[in-house]
Design an enzyme around this catalytic site. Sequence first.
Site, PDB file in Angstrom:
ATOM      1  N   LYS A  16       4.544  -1.005 -14.999  1.00  0.00           N
ATOM      2  CA  LYS A  16       3.586  -0.331 -15.874  1.00  0.00           C
ATOM      3  C   LYS A  16       2.963  -1.369 -16.798  1.00  0.00           C
ATOM      4  O   LYS A  16       3.538  -2.407 -17.107  1.00  0.00           O
ATOM      5  CB  LYS A  16       4.255   0.780 -16.683  1.00  0.00           C
TER       6      LYS A  16
ATOM      7  N   GLY B 197       7.914  -6.912 -20.284  1.00  0.00           N
ATOM      8  CA  GLY B 197       7.104  -5.809 -20.795  1.00  0.00           C
ATOM      9  C   GLY B 197       6.484  -4.946 -19.716  1.00  0.00           C
ATOM     10  O   GLY B 197       5.581  -4.157 -19.984  1.00  0.00           O
TER      11      GLY B 197
ATOM     12  N   ASP C 198      11.691   4.360 -21.685  1.00  0.00           N
ATOM     13  CA  ASP C 198      10.616   4.217 -20.695  1.00  0.00           C
ATOM     14  C   ASP C 198      10.924   4.893 -19.365  1.00  0.00           C
ATOM     15  O   ASP C 198      10.014   5.137 -18.563  1.00  0.00           O
ATOM     16  CB  ASP C 198      10.336   2.731 -20.423  1.00  0.00           C
TER      17      ASP C 198
END
Length: 286
Positions: free
Chosen positions: A13, A105, A143
Amino acid sequence: MIRTLNHCPAPAKLNLFLHVTGRRPDGYHLLQTVFQLIDYGDTLHFEVRDDGVIRRSTEVAGVPEASDLIVRAAKLLQSAANPIREGKLLGINMAIDKRLPMGGGLGGGSSDAATTLIALNHLWQTGLTRVELMALALQLGADVPFFLFGRNAFAEGVGEALTPVTTPDCWFVVIEPGVPVPTAAIFGATELTRNTKPVKISDFSTAPVGFGKNDLQVVAAKLFPPVSNVIEWLRAYGDARMTGSGACVFCPLDDEHQADEILKRVPSQWKAWKAKAIAQHPLAHL
């Protein structure tokens, strides 16, 4: 009963923007972000066992088997659903082709965990709904529910409050600066901005390209100069910004040809790749 599922994608993502809007009494930060799925990630392979054992057959540098999120995800689902066939507790053999960097990230570990939950819910025939899997997954990290949600999303809270959102159909160049950025170091920095004014989905949808900023970027770029160097270099080609708490940096582009031209020029000390925006998780059908 199906006993194997191979080549299961765990897509990365990107955070198209990431605002820190406050902090809860328990220390967790309140966020607003848009999660964008891309067609680049890890790949997992699963084989059902009849002895209840959960095994990861692949060595992953720096990640012991017991603490790997895919192992924790499998044990969590096994404990919650107690999958038994013909009197035997089902287990799993898992292998992973790891492409996504740790501390990048990109949500690699979270995506791997979500793909594990999706695949085992199917293989073990545990019958949990996607909403039930998302609730379970929150125990693994903020997440993970997004990847189970299966669509690009406007996220709020600590990242668990998700609303579907339409994002631009574009390509990205993603660059890994070669330094892992620990999330705790960024969120714990005294200079982190924690009071960005909240926005609405309509604010993003009106002008999604280049919307907002990443509040974590200033801190990461200061603490980890390679991140700053990549941002400055990639800004020559567009709106370059960091994803998540770093370290990877991305730039949205109109087409694949632009991405290819930039990749030819990326300095050799950085790892770089292109990726296309996708509208839903490739395992959304399971």
